[in-house]
Scaffold this motif. Sequence first.
Motif, PDB file in Angstrom:
ATOM      1  N   ILE A   1       6.435  12.975   3.465  1.00  0.00           N
ATOM      2  CA  ILE A   1       6.383  11.702   4.192  1.00  0.00           C
ATOM      3  C   ILE A   1       7.783  11.152   4.405  1.00  0.00           C
ATOM      4  O   ILE A   1       8.132  10.695   5.497  1.00  0.00           O
ATOM      5  N   ALA A   2       8.612  11.159   3.356  1.00  0.00           N
ATOM      6  CA  ALA A   2       9.975  10.641   3.469  1.00  0.00           C
ATOM      7  C   ALA A   2      10.784  11.432   4.488  1.00  0.00           C
ATOM      8  O   ALA A   2      11.533  10.864   5.294  1.00  0.00           O
ATOM      9  N   ARG A   3      10.617  12.750   4.477  1.00  0.00           N
ATOM     10  CA  ARG A   3      11.365  13.588   5.419  1.00  0.00           C
ATOM     11  C   ARG A   3      10.911  13.378   6.859  1.00  0.00           C
ATOM     12  O   ARG A   3      11.683  13.581   7.793  1.00  0.00           O
ATOM     13  N   ALA A   4       9.652  12.974   7.025  1.00  0.00           N
ATOM     14  CA  ALA A   4       9.117  12.779   8.377  1.00  0.00           C
ATOM     15  C   ALA A   4       9.877  11.713   9.143  1.00  0.00           C
ATOM     16  O   ALA A   4       9.909  11.735  10.378  1.00  0.00           O
ATOM     17  N   VAL A   5      10.497  10.767   8.431  1.00  0.00           N
ATOM     18  CA  VAL A   5      11.275   9.712   9.101  1.00  0.00           C
ATOM     19  C   VAL A   5      12.748   9.795   8.718  1.00  0.00           C
ATOM     20  O   VAL A   5      13.519   8.876   8.975  1.00  0.00           O
ATOM     21  N   ASN A   6      13.133  10.923   8.062  1.00  0.00           N
ATOM     22  CA  ASN A   6      14.520  11.115   7.621  1.00  0.00           C
ATOM     23  C   ASN A   6      14.965   9.947   6.742  1.00  0.00           C
ATOM     24  O   ASN A   6      16.056   9.397   6.906  1.00  0.00           O
ATOM     25  N   TYR A   7      14.119   9.595   5.802  1.00  0.00           N
ATOM     26  CA  TYR A   7      14.312   8.394   4.988  1.00  0.00           C
ATOM     27  C   TYR A   7      15.633   8.425   4.224  1.00  0.00           C
ATOM     28  O   TYR A   7      16.072   9.469   3.758  1.00  0.00           O
ATOM     29  N   ARG A   8      16.238   7.245   4.100  1.00  0.00           N
ATOM     30  CA  ARG A   8      17.469   7.135   3.321  1.00  0.00           C
ATOM     31  C   ARG A   8      17.357   5.983   2.327  1.00  0.00           C
ATOM     32  O   ARG A   8      16.577   5.076   2.509  1.00  0.00           O
ATOM     33  N   ASN A   9      18.158   6.073   1.280  1.00  0.00           N
ATOM     34  CA  ASN A   9      18.221   5.095   0.210  1.00  0.00           C
ATOM     35  C   ASN A   9      17.006   5.238  -0.720  1.00  0.00           C
ATOM     36  O   ASN A   9      16.325   6.267  -0.714  1.00  0.00           O
ATOM     37  N   ALA A  10      16.730   4.218  -1.526  1.00  0.00           N
ATOM     38  CA  ALA A  10      15.658   4.306  -2.517  1.00  0.00           C
ATOM     39  C   ALA A  10      14.330   3.850  -1.927  1.00  0.00           C
ATOM     40  O   ALA A  10      14.285   2.938  -1.101  1.00  0.00           O
ATOM     41  N   GLY A  11      13.260   4.476  -2.371  1.00  0.00           N
ATOM     42  CA  GLY A  11      11.926   4.087  -1.937  1.00  0.00           C
ATOM     43  C   GLY A  11      10.885   4.638  -2.893  1.00  0.00           C
ATOM     44  O   GLY A  11      11.167   5.558  -3.663  1.00  0.00           O
ATOM     45  N   THR A  12       9.694   4.078  -2.834  1.00  0.00           N
ATOM     46  CA  THR A  12       8.608   4.521  -3.710  1.00  0.00           C
ATOM     47  C   THR A  12       7.353   4.745  -2.885  1.00  0.00           C
ATOM     48  O   THR A  12       6.945   3.869  -2.119  1.00  0.00           O
ATOM     49  N   LEU A  13       6.756   5.920  -3.050  1.00  0.00           N
ATOM     50  CA  LEU A  13       5.516   6.252  -2.353  1.00  0.00           C
ATOM     51  C   LEU A  13       4.373   6.222  -3.349  1.00  0.00           C
ATOM     52  O   LEU A  13       4.488   6.770  -4.452  1.00  0.00           O
ATOM     53  N   GLU A  14       3.273   5.583  -2.966  1.00  0.00           N
ATOM     54  CA  GLU A  14       2.177   5.355  -3.893  1.00  0.00           C
ATOM     55  C   GLU A  14       0.940   6.163  -3.509  1.00  0.00           C
ATOM     56  O   GLU A  14       0.607   6.283  -2.324  1.00  0.00           O
ATOM     57  N   PHE A  15       0.278   6.688  -4.531  1.00  0.00           N
ATOM     58  CA  PHE A  15      -0.896   7.533  -4.352  1.00  0.00           C
ATOM     59  C   PHE A  15      -2.001   7.095  -5.314  1.00  0.00           C
ATOM     60  O   PHE A  15      -1.730   6.585  -6.397  1.00  0.00           O
ATOM     61  N   LEU A  16      -3.250   7.323  -4.900  1.00  0.00           N
ATOM     62  CA  LEU A  16      -4.390   7.181  -5.791  1.00  0.00           C
ATOM     63  C   LEU A  16      -4.963   8.559  -6.065  1.00  0.00           C
ATOM     64  O   LEU A  16      -5.033   9.408  -5.160  1.00  0.00           O
ATOM     65  N   VAL A  17      -5.374   8.796  -7.300  1.00  0.00           N
ATOM     66  CA  VAL A  17      -5.993  10.063  -7.694  1.00  0.00           C
ATOM     67  C   VAL A  17      -7.418   9.764  -8.136  1.00  0.00           C
ATOM     68  O   VAL A  17      -7.634   8.965  -9.062  1.00  0.00           O
ATOM     69  N   ASP A  18      -8.402  10.376  -7.458  1.00  0.00           N
ATOM     70  CA  ASP A  18      -9.795  10.070  -7.778  1.00  0.00           C
ATOM     71  C   ASP A  18     -10.279  10.869  -8.980  1.00  0.00           C
ATOM     72  O   ASP A  18      -9.539  11.660  -9.581  1.00  0.00           O
ATOM     73  N   LYS A  19     -11.540  10.658  -9.337  1.00  0.00           N
ATOM     74  CA  LYS A  19     -12.091  11.279 -10.549  1.00  0.00           C
ATOM     75  C   LYS A  19     -12.183  12.797 -10.442  1.00  0.00           C
ATOM     76  O   LYS A  19     -12.302  13.484 -11.463  1.00  0.00           O
ATOM     77  N   SER A  20     -12.118  13.329  -9.212  1.00  0.00           N
ATOM     78  CA  SER A  20     -12.160  14.781  -9.019  1.00  0.00           C
ATOM     79  C   SER A  20     -10.764  15.397  -8.992  1.00  0.00           C
ATOM     80  O   SER A  20     -10.628  16.614  -8.820  1.00  0.00           O
ATOM     81  N   GLY A  21      -9.737  14.547  -9.106  1.00  0.00           N
ATOM     82  CA  GLY A  21      -8.369  15.064  -9.104  1.00  0.00           C
ATOM     83  C   GLY A  21      -7.732  15.117  -7.734  1.00  0.00           C
ATOM     84  O   GLY A  21      -6.593  15.591  -7.592  1.00  0.00           O
ATOM     85  N   ASN A  22      -8.420  14.628  -6.700  1.00  0.00           N
ATOM     86  CA  ASN A  22      -7.848  14.594  -5.354  1.00  0.00           C
ATOM     87  C   ASN A  22      -6.901  13.405  -5.235  1.00  0.00           C
ATOM     88  O   ASN A  22      -7.217  12.310  -5.702  1.00  0.00           O
ATOM     89  N   HIS A  23      -5.763  13.595  -4.585  1.00  0.00           N
ATOM     90  CA  HIS A  23      -4.835  12.478  -4.427  1.00  0.00           C
ATOM     91  C   HIS A  23      -4.739  12.052  -2.967  1.00  0.00           C
ATOM     92  O   HIS A  23      -4.908  12.867  -2.060  1.00  0.00           O
ATOM     93  N   TYR A  24      -4.479  10.757  -2.764  1.00  0.00           N
ATOM     94  CA  TYR A  24      -4.421  10.169  -1.439  1.00  0.00           C
ATOM     95  C   TYR A  24      -3.212   9.227  -1.359  1.00  0.00           C
ATOM     96  O   TYR A  24      -3.032   8.373  -2.218  1.00  0.00           O
ATOM     97  N   PHE A  25      -2.436   9.368  -0.313  1.00  0.00           N
ATOM     98  CA  PHE A  25      -1.329   8.438  -0.079  1.00  0.00           C
ATOM     99  C   PHE A  25      -1.894   7.085   0.349  1.00  0.00           C
ATOM    100  O   PHE A  25      -2.813   7.021   1.164  1.00  0.00           O
ATOM    101  N   ILE A  26      -1.325   5.994  -0.195  1.00  0.00           N
ATOM    102  CA  ILE A  26      -1.807   4.670   0.202  1.00  0.00           C
ATOM    103  C   ILE A  26      -0.723   3.801   0.840  1.00  0.00           C
ATOM    104  O   ILE A  26      -1.008   3.026   1.746  1.00  0.00           O
ATOM    105  N   GLU A  27       0.531   3.897   0.369  1.00  0.00           N
ATOM    106  CA  GLU A  27       1.568   3.066   0.971  1.00  0.00           C
ATOM    107  C   GLU A  27       2.941   3.495   0.466  1.00  0.00           C
ATOM    108  O   GLU A  27       3.056   4.228  -0.512  1.00  0.00           O
ATOM    109  N   MET A  28       3.975   2.991   1.150  1.00  0.00           N
ATOM    110  CA  MET A  28       5.338   3.185   0.670  1.00  0.00           C
ATOM    111  C   MET A  28       6.028   1.833   0.573  1.00  0.00           C
ATOM    112  O   MET A  28       5.837   0.960   1.415  1.00  0.00           O
ATOM    113  N   ASN A  29       6.831   1.668  -0.469  1.00  0.00           N
ATOM    114  CA  ASN A  29       7.690   0.499  -0.620  1.00  0.00           C
ATOM    115  C   ASN A  29       9.118   0.932  -0.306  1.00  0.00           C
ATOM    116  O   ASN A  29       9.755   1.594  -1.123  1.00  0.00           O
ATOM    117  N   PRO A  30       9.629   0.560   0.878  1.00  0.00           N
ATOM    118  CA  PRO A  30      10.963   1.032   1.299  1.00  0.00           C
ATOM    119  C   PRO A  30      12.089   0.166   0.723  1.00  0.00           C
ATOM    120  O   PRO A  30      12.853  -0.471   1.447  1.00  0.00           O
TER     121      PRO A  30
END
Length: 329
Positions: free
Chosen positions: A265-294
């Motif tokens: 995701i970060a590379r898709a916009v050539n991101y620079r500086n610090a940032g945090t990408l957030e994910f949720l992991v369900d009970k089956s172990g699947n993960h999903y992106f929910i948001e980024m704090n740039p």
Amino acid sequence: MKNFKRVLVANRGEIAIRVLRACEELGIRSVAIYSEEDKNSLFRTKADESYKIGENKKPVDAYLGIDEVISLAKSKGVEAIHPGYGFLSENVEFARKCEEEGIVFIGPDHIMMSKLGDKIKSKIVANSVGVPTIPGIEEAVKSEEEAKKFAEFCGYPVILKASAGGGGRGMRIAWREDDLIREFRSAQSEAKKAFGIDDIFIEKYLDKPKHIEVQVLGDNYGNIVHLFERDCSIQRRHQKVVEFTPALSISNEQREAICQDALKIARAVNYRNAGTLEFLVDKSGNHYFIEMNPRIQVEHTVTEMVTGIDLVQAQILIAQGYKLSSPEI
């Protein structure tokens, strides 16, 4: 490469002190701003220079005056502004105006921020590079009727989120149809008050997921790395209470997959500086992106403790033009 002589910290309190300390350790003269109510606050005394702003404004509004902050920065010969977190840190217009006025915004540029700072737009970026997201409407919900149709389609519970901002504000869960309209109106009202925009989107709600976030760091030359994950599942009212690393609830394979998706995701916009990408992991172990704090986050110190990397100094050095491979970082 440009070594800053003066950096203005467009924030207050703990994060202002944190940035001021980083400036001092890098040999950069620091400039603080403060409201009338903060004239006796500790952070003001930690700066080399401090200036009062927001005459006749409310305490919070004083720190949101984009034109006044930039005008002050120019008059004092400031070369860069560090926004900290909150206030103007995710304000696209502020980042853009800094760029137009020749002031370095210590963070992503306004285009990167626009694509990733908005929850709806960031999901579109994630989907474009094959990173899974929670099923939901990828644009602002235009009406209560539209929200009802989606909820009926995907099944309850659903979660309503403010498109702009974070911190749990403008976020509501509808467990059944009887709750939906009330929570929709409540989310809109809170979002409008907190962010000035009442755009709301809707997603399928995952019950009791693990909340994993990935710290990334990118320089001005296309180099992007992750600094592993933090587990922020312990929350109250959607606000993180405790964070730790490593995340004990996921396997090494899941950790690697989540961190690699964060980099995609970060590379898709050539991101620079610090940032945090957030994910949720369900009970089956699947993960999903929910948001980024740039921006830098409150929780950045957890990562600093285990990696030995000073993230705030790294932010400033990257903004000056240093590469991630530089020994200074």
